[in-house]
Enzyme design. Structure first.
Site, PDB file in Angstrom:
ATOM      1  N   LYS A 265       0.847  -1.197   0.000  1.00  0.00           N
ATOM      2  CA  LYS A 265       0.000   0.000   0.000  1.00  0.00           C
ATOM      3  C   LYS A 265       0.880   1.245   0.000  1.00  0.00           C
ATOM      4  O   LYS A 265       2.020   1.197   0.467  1.00  0.00           O
ATOM      5  CB  LYS A 265      -0.857   0.014   1.277  1.00  0.00           C
TER       6      LYS A 265
ATOM      7  N   ARG B 262     -10.083 -11.762   2.294  1.00  0.00           N
ATOM      8  CA  ARG B 262     -10.920 -12.835   1.742  1.00  0.00           C
ATOM      9  C   ARG B 262     -10.201 -14.182   1.817  1.00  0.00           C
ATOM     10  O   ARG B 262     -10.837 -15.217   1.955  1.00  0.00           O
ATOM     11  CB  ARG B 262     -11.345 -12.460   0.315  1.00  0.00           C
TER      12      ARG B 262
HETATM   13  N1  BES Z   1      -8.009  -3.889   4.610  1.00  0.00           N
HETATM   14  C1  BES Z   1      -8.204  -3.494   3.270  1.00  0.00           C
HETATM   15  C2  BES Z   1      -9.517  -2.751   3.054  1.00  0.00           C
HETATM   16  C3  BES Z   1      -9.625  -1.403   3.703  1.00  0.00           C
HETATM   17  C4  BES Z   1      -9.277  -0.262   3.021  1.00  0.00           C
HETATM   18  C5  BES Z   1     -10.142  -1.288   4.973  1.00  0.00           C
HETATM   19  C6  BES Z   1      -9.409   0.967   3.626  1.00  0.00           C
HETATM   20  C7  BES Z   1     -10.286  -0.055   5.571  1.00  0.00           C
HETATM   21  C8  BES Z   1      -9.911   1.074   4.895  1.00  0.00           C
HETATM   22  C9  BES Z   1      -8.189  -4.722   2.350  1.00  0.00           C
HETATM   23  O1  BES Z   1      -7.380  -5.757   2.752  1.00  0.00           O
HETATM   24  C10 BES Z   1      -7.678  -4.256   1.037  1.00  0.00           C
HETATM   25  O2  BES Z   1      -6.549  -3.884   0.966  1.00  0.00           O
HETATM   26  N2  BES Z   1      -8.533  -4.282   0.020  1.00  0.00           N
HETATM   27  C11 BES Z   1      -8.180  -3.837  -1.264  1.00  0.00           C
HETATM   28  C12 BES Z   1      -8.707  -4.837  -2.259  1.00  0.00           C
HETATM   29  C13 BES Z   1      -8.165  -4.663  -3.640  1.00  0.00           C
HETATM   30  C14 BES Z   1      -6.696  -5.021  -3.669  1.00  0.00           C
HETATM   31  C15 BES Z   1      -8.951  -5.557  -4.590  1.00  0.00           C
HETATM   32  C16 BES Z   1      -8.817  -2.476  -1.475  1.00  0.00           C
HETATM   33  O3  BES Z   1      -9.922  -2.239  -0.984  1.00  0.00           O
HETATM   34  O4  BES Z   1      -8.181  -1.630  -2.091  1.00  0.00           O
HETATM   35 MN    MN Z   2      -5.379  -5.535   2.075  1.00  0.00          MN
END
Ligand code: BES
Ligand code: MN
Ligand code: ZN
Length: 498
Positions: free
Chosen positions: A274, A348
């Site tokens: 990230k 997931r």
């Molecule tokens: N933990 C994150 C989702 C999240 C984002 C929670 C912001 C709270 C605040 C999750 O694991 C994630 O990174 N999801 C990605 C999925 C994508 C790679 C398909 C996302 O939401 O960007």
């Molecule tokens: Mn994630």
């Protein structure tokens, strides 16, 4: 802060809190104080914009002839019996107002209703005040006493304090569960990681919850490679927490209900790392697990007559030389293979194995999982509603109703074959992302659905509601514990034995 109930008597110090209804109509206690002080209250109201609307407040400092420091008037609008959320919110508003005034001790006359309703009204306000009083300040070592909340004692004055105490007791247990969740979610990621999170869950054994903690070796043996793959980049070993509360022995041979939580104690994204900005927020990526643990505490605390299973997949998602790569293919416990295209779509992967394990071992009536699963749910719904998905309309309706009842609102989103196809893979049975940005939250839900094996199931995407940047009546900013009150209510209304 100490909360208590007592029979009405005139306090001699601190603040007296009195109710005022719409159109400046004084409650009996306010009326008496107004007379005793030579009309100080009506004069103060007349000189202000206070009209008694819900949650307006007005302080009247050292009114003549009274011993107390001040009278705090609180508007309740047109109160309707049974309107529990407004009352709970009011308790929170009163608590915040007293702290803002720097008061240490206050007593409130609850005197505009009668009988059962009045005991419930006092208990509701006490509950709201308790929920609002939460503060996570253990790491603030330089805070001066005057920077800390001032209120130490809050008493509700009611005709039948015993009846109010009885109503308050289970609510206070729910608040304890909420506080436990808020603590777990607020703790930094160097303190809460899979081993320590599971150790916190283990503490529920003191309340009679059976807690098993599966280590990596045990999970490996079960074939949970999809969950384990998320944790292999971290020096912190993964854990699976399995909790059981058997509060209804008469239904011991009936299927239990099951709640599951995503417990990613820190989500860097892994190799699909990230951006740096805001990454610290990902300490609360274990919010789903935090809710399940707090919920078990609430249910066990109030000795709920229900048999519940709580399962949390606890992992840390880190990039390193041993981390999972984009393109890796893992075999899940279900036997289905998964191509990991993006290591940041890790929740997931964790929940998929947890769901499969849960249905196989416990044969539950249904499974409800909570997860801070997608940023996309925040794009869709912001921070007001949590998004949810269900393969069963009855379950969905019960959850929606419980959310409404406690003001933790849910908005149902669709599932469907067309979305399911989006995660088909050429290299394996499925891939963990769709590729584009379309329908991100739905695609994530479709992935989970491939691991529920037809069991009635709902998935709550709480990414937008787990953490709040602003104070609300019963939820100070920070970790909200969204889901604890909702699921406690869902259990009470539908699954508790008499
Ligand atoms: N933990 C994150 C989702 C999240 C984002 C929670 C912001 C709270 C605040 C999750 O694991 C994630 O990174 N999801 C990605 C999925 C994508 C790679 C398909 C996302 O939401 O960007
Ligand atoms: Mn994630
Ligand atoms: Zn995550």
């Amino acid at each position: 802060m100490k909360i208590s109930f007592a029979t009405p008597r005139m306090p001699r110090s601190g603040t007296i809190v009195c109710i005022v209804m719409d159109d400046r109509k004084l409650s009996p206690s306010a009326e008496k104080l107004d007379k005793d002080s030579g009309g100080a209250l009506t004069r103060a109201i007349g000189a202000s914009r206070f009209t008694g609307k819900s949650d307006e407040t007005l302080q009247v400092l050292s009114p003549a002839n009274l011993d107390v420091a001040r009278v705090l008037l609180v508007g309740v609008g047109k109160p309707r019996p049974g309107d529990r959320n407004p009352r709970q919110n009011r308790g929170g508003v009163i608590l915040a107002a007293l702290n803002a005034l720097g008061e240490k001790k206050a007593a409130m006359f609850v005197d505009i209703q009668k009988g059962v309703e009045i005991a419930l009204a006092a208990a509701d306000m006490a509950y709201g005040a308790r929920l609002r009083s939460y503060r996570f300040d253990k790491y603030r070592t330089k805070e001066k006493p005057e920077q800390k909340p001032s209120l130490q004692e809050l008493t509700f004055l009611v005709d039948d304090p015993k009846a109010a105490e009885k109503e308050f007791a289970p609510l206070d247990k729910i608040a304890e569960g909420v506080f436990f969740t808020r603590d777990l979610v607020s703790e930094p990621p160097n303190v809460i990681y899979p081993e320590t999170l599971s150790a916190e869950a283990k503490k529920l054994a003191a309340l009679g919850v059976q807690v098993e903690i599966l280590d990596e070796k045990q999970m490996k043996k079960l074939g949970m490679n999809m969950l384990l793959g998320v944790g292999v980049g971290s020096v912190r070993p993964s854990r699976l927490v399995v909790m059981q509360w058997k509060g209804n022995p008469r239904a011991a041979n009936k299927a239990p209900v099951a709640f599951l939580g995503k417990g990613v104690t820190f989500d860097t994204g892994g190799i699909s790392i990230k951006p740096a900005g805001g990454m610290e927020d990902m300490k609360w990526d274990m919010g789903g697990a935090g809710v399940v643990i707090g919920l078990m505490k609430a249910l066990a605390g109030r000795k709920a007559k229900v048999n519940v299973v709580g399962i949390c997949g606890c992992v840390e998602n880190m990039p390193s030389g041993s981390a999972q790569r984009p393109g890796d293919i893992v075999t899940s416990m279900s036997g289905q293979t998964v191509e990991v295209i993006n290591t940041d779509a890790e929740g997931r992967l964790v929940l998929g194995d947890a769901l499969w394990y849960c249905q196989g071992r416990f044969k539950p009536q249904f499974m409800v999982n909570l997860a801070t699963l997608t940023g996309a749910i925040i794009v869709a719904l912001g921070h007001e509603y949590a998004g949810f998905f269900a393969n069963n309309d009855e379950l969905a309706d019960k959850l929606t109703a419980a959310g409404k009842a406690v003001d933790e609102k849910l908005w149902r989103m669709p599932l469907g074959d067309a979305y399911d196809k989006m995660i088909d893979s050429d290299a394996a049975d499925m891939r963990n992302i769709a590729g584009g940005r379309d329908a991100g939250s739905i695609v994530a839900a479709q992935f989970l659905q491939r691991f529920v094996n037809g069991v009635p199931w709902a998935h709550l995407d709480i990414a937008g509601t787990t953490w709040s940047k602003k104070d609300a009546a019963t939820v100070p900013k920070g970790a909200t514990a969204f889901g604890v009150r909702l699921l406690d209510r869902f259990v009470t209304d539908n699954y508790e034995g008499k």
